[in-house]
Scaffold this active site. Sequence first.
Site, PDB file in Angstrom:
ATOM      1  N   CYS A   2       0.972  -1.190  -0.135  1.00  0.00           N
ATOM      2  CA  CYS A   2       0.227   0.024  -0.030  1.00  0.00           C
ATOM      3  C   CYS A   2       0.925   1.172  -0.110  1.00  0.00           C
ATOM      4  CB  CYS A   2      -0.812   0.205   1.083  1.00  0.00           C
ATOM      5  SG  CYS A   2      -1.732  -1.480   1.461  1.00  0.00           S
ATOM      6  N   ARG A  27       5.240  -0.067  -5.633  1.00  0.00           N
ATOM      7  CA  ARG A  27       4.964  -0.997  -4.632  1.00  0.00           C
ATOM      8  C   ARG A  27       4.042  -2.083  -4.713  1.00  0.00           C
ATOM      9  NH1 ARG A  27       6.679   1.892   0.072  1.00  0.00           N
ATOM     10  NH2 ARG A  27       5.427   0.877   1.340  1.00  0.00           N
ATOM     11  N   TRP A  77      -2.922  -2.512  -1.284  1.00  0.00           N
ATOM     12  CA  TRP A  77      -2.736  -4.077  -1.870  1.00  0.00           C
ATOM     13  C   TRP A  77      -3.389  -4.943  -0.832  1.00  0.00           C
ATOM     14  CZ3 TRP A  77       0.076  -8.274   0.335  1.00  0.00           C
ATOM     15  CH2 TRP A  77       0.743  -9.119  -0.624  1.00  0.00           C
ATOM     16  N   ASN A 101      -1.850   1.940   5.996  1.00  0.00           N
ATOM     17  CA  ASN A 101      -1.033   0.891   5.534  1.00  0.00           C
ATOM     18  C   ASN A 101      -0.690  -0.181   6.720  1.00  0.00           C
ATOM     19  OD1 ASN A 101      -0.750   2.199   3.257  1.00  0.00           O
ATOM     20  ND2 ASN A 101       1.527   2.475   3.314  1.00  0.00           N
ATOM     21  N   GLY A 102      -0.612  -1.355   6.721  1.00  0.00           N
ATOM     22  CA  GLY A 102      -0.592  -2.201   7.554  1.00  0.00           C
ATOM     23  C   GLY A 102      -1.528  -3.123   7.920  1.00  0.00           C
ATOM     24  N   GLU A 483      18.827 -17.245  -7.421  1.00  0.00           N
ATOM     25  CA  GLU A 483      18.511 -15.697  -7.702  1.00  0.00           C
ATOM     26  C   GLU A 483      17.892 -15.820  -9.049  1.00  0.00           C
ATOM     27  OE1 GLU A 483      17.705 -13.206  -6.002  1.00  0.00           O
ATOM     28  OE2 GLU A 483      17.741 -11.588  -7.677  1.00  0.00           O
ATOM     29  N   LYS A 487      14.141 -14.663 -10.331  1.00  0.00           N
ATOM     30  CA  LYS A 487      14.126 -13.530 -11.258  1.00  0.00           C
ATOM     31  C   LYS A 487      13.025 -13.793 -12.368  1.00  0.00           C
ATOM     32  CE  LYS A 487      14.920 -10.740  -9.698  1.00  0.00           C
ATOM     33  NZ  LYS A 487      15.336 -10.547  -8.393  1.00  0.00           N
ATOM     34  N   GLU A 490       9.381 -14.581 -11.099  1.00  0.00           N
ATOM     35  CA  GLU A 490       8.730 -13.309 -10.806  1.00  0.00           C
ATOM     36  C   GLU A 490       8.153 -12.575 -12.128  1.00  0.00           C
ATOM     37  OE1 GLU A 490      10.907 -11.303  -6.840  1.00  0.00           O
ATOM     38  OE2 GLU A 490      12.123 -11.193  -8.795  1.00  0.00           O
ATOM     39  N   HIS A 506      19.996 -35.837  -7.377  1.00  0.00           N
ATOM     40  CA  HIS A 506      18.994 -36.621  -6.482  1.00  0.00           C
ATOM     41  C   HIS A 506      17.690 -36.185  -6.317  1.00  0.00           C
ATOM     42  CE1 HIS A 506      22.645 -37.960  -4.211  1.00  0.00           C
ATOM     43  NE2 HIS A 506      22.989 -36.518  -4.416  1.00  0.00           N
ATOM     44  N   LYS A 605       6.872  -4.333  -3.901  1.00  0.00           N
ATOM     45  CA  LYS A 605       8.210  -4.084  -3.735  1.00  0.00           C
ATOM     46  C   LYS A 605       8.496  -4.300  -2.405  1.00  0.00           C
ATOM     47  CE  LYS A 605      11.973  -2.791  -5.289  1.00  0.00           C
ATOM     48  NZ  LYS A 605      12.574  -3.595  -5.849  1.00  0.00           N
TER      49      LYS A 605
END
Length: 610
Positions: A2, A27, A77, A101-102, A483, A487, A490, A506, A605
């Site tokens: 948010c 964000r 969000w 927010n939160g 990573e 990427k 995402e 394995h 973000k």
Amino acid sequence: MCGIIGYIGSRQATPLLIGGLRKLEYRGYDSAGVSVLDPAAGGPSRVVRCRGKLGNLEEKLKAEPAAGTVGIGHTRWATHGRPSDENSHPHKVGPISVIHNGIIENHLQLRAELVAGGSHFSSETDTEIFAHLVERQLVEGAESLTIAVRKALQKVRGSYAFVVMSDKEPGTLVAAKNSSPLVIGLGEGENFIASDVTAILAETRKVIFIDEGEIVTVTRDKVEITDLEGKPKKREPKIITWSAVQAEKGGFKHYMLKEIHEQPRAVADTLVGRIDLENDDVNLDGVNLDVKNIKRIVFIACGTSYHASMVGEFLVEALARIPVEVDLASEFRYRDPIIGPGDLVVAVSQSGETLDTMEAIREAKKKGATVLAISNVIESSIPRLADHAFYTHAGPEIGVASTKAFTTQLVAIALLAIHLGRRTNALSRERARELLAELVQLPHKMKEVTDQGAHLQVLARRYGHAHGFLFLGRGSQYPIALEGALKLKEISYIHAEGYAAGEMKHGPIALIDDKLPVVVLVPRGPSYEKTVSNLAEVRARQGKVLAIATRGDQDIGGHSDDVVLVADTALELQPNLTVLPLQMLSYYVADQRGTDVDQPRNLAKSVTVE
Ligand code: G6P
């Protein structure tokens, strides 16, 4: 996640609110709204909000204009309640408009109490509860909006940044903070409130960061801060030097591509002033660690920062010979970790706002550990919570998929490892000198890789149609494999797995056929031959191999279908080079598939919920 913006002054608020929210789009959000009032006309405020992107809100505002010089705006969000028009902020109850927010943790209990007392709710959100609480305080006789907010906050448990506006007190905005960032922007005869300084940089650089447990009353000409008991607090404004222009796309198609190309410069900025060539040492900007008494180092982080921390384990153990553990911040405090004095916790966070990481720090501090934060955002919550802070200076990273924040974290961690190694005497002066010389060369070598865009574009066309990818690496290339897979997932939504190359046999070897591209990180080093064997195992099963190898490697072409070459460097710094082709491959694959590269679906973000 948010975003918050507030304005009080003499200009029309709506365009300023929308402009601020645009800067916060990165964000991640799924609905947006504003509440604007005209003090001259005596209110009431007009709330316009809707599901979806800011464009939808702008369309709605054309049909229902919101005029006035005071207003609040929000991008949401979804957490409590699905993304919908009704759940979008601001929430209005009587004269009170609220953005938040939160999360209000005791929302169920508060809602039940309010409903029992006759309140009617029009959304599923926890935020609307706060609007009711403030309104009740006013009905029960609170003398001002600030006092009503203070009293309402006494009932709330959780993390929050609230901004509250009242039709009955149109010349005032009241904001409060606990665990969620909040900043005040100071202008001439006008003031701003935001959750992130980038939202207001185009308007002012003079800012005040609000601390935990503070309430701030903002009028056109005044900013008054108090604690939750109403005791006044003094705070000097700071001047922010990032320019708003720096946060724009600068001619690149996406922020992510711009940020990929900014990496050589960003790494050079991380190094500025930290390398002491005279003493073959690293200066940590005055961070004074009691190195001799550090028994163990525990890295805690999330997402990409977690992968940087995994590389950190290799670097610190190799160079300083201090035992290292790496923990996911979201797991850390739930297993009653054994931690205390003698432990140095290194909390790595690009945004400095990730709530999981903050809570892990609180746990570590409670048990007596010392905390060093490595962050990109000055004055963000995590560095402020930690005992020491070391900044990466990558500049604002807007693309949700982290790139320059990651490579600058790697460099910051390498500097930390050298600093520690010199003090534990595990690292000789000569080796430190060699590493520092390599660090100085790194931006140039990174640029040689980022200049290979055309080649990576061809490879993205060749492999980008695949339904899955496997990334393999050994040693410090294993976190880079993770990573690379992250990427790709995402931003292109292609399933990808990162695996330690030696573990492939394995399990994941069962996946290999002629349709599975396997990206193998195989730079020169002690694991080279073993990794080449793993690569041969892939090819023996018709898997397609894209190798990331060291320039001058004459053999690798014979073992792989395609190769991307990076310059030679010290083993400890190789991750900084090998990750670059993986970022670029992901970018070009995603771009070809036409996904929303900078704001991938479902991602945020800065993740300010646990
Ligand atoms: C989010 C972002 C990731 C990031 C992670 C940790 O999930 O989408 O890119 O790596 O948070 O963020 P931090 O700011 O703490 O590094």
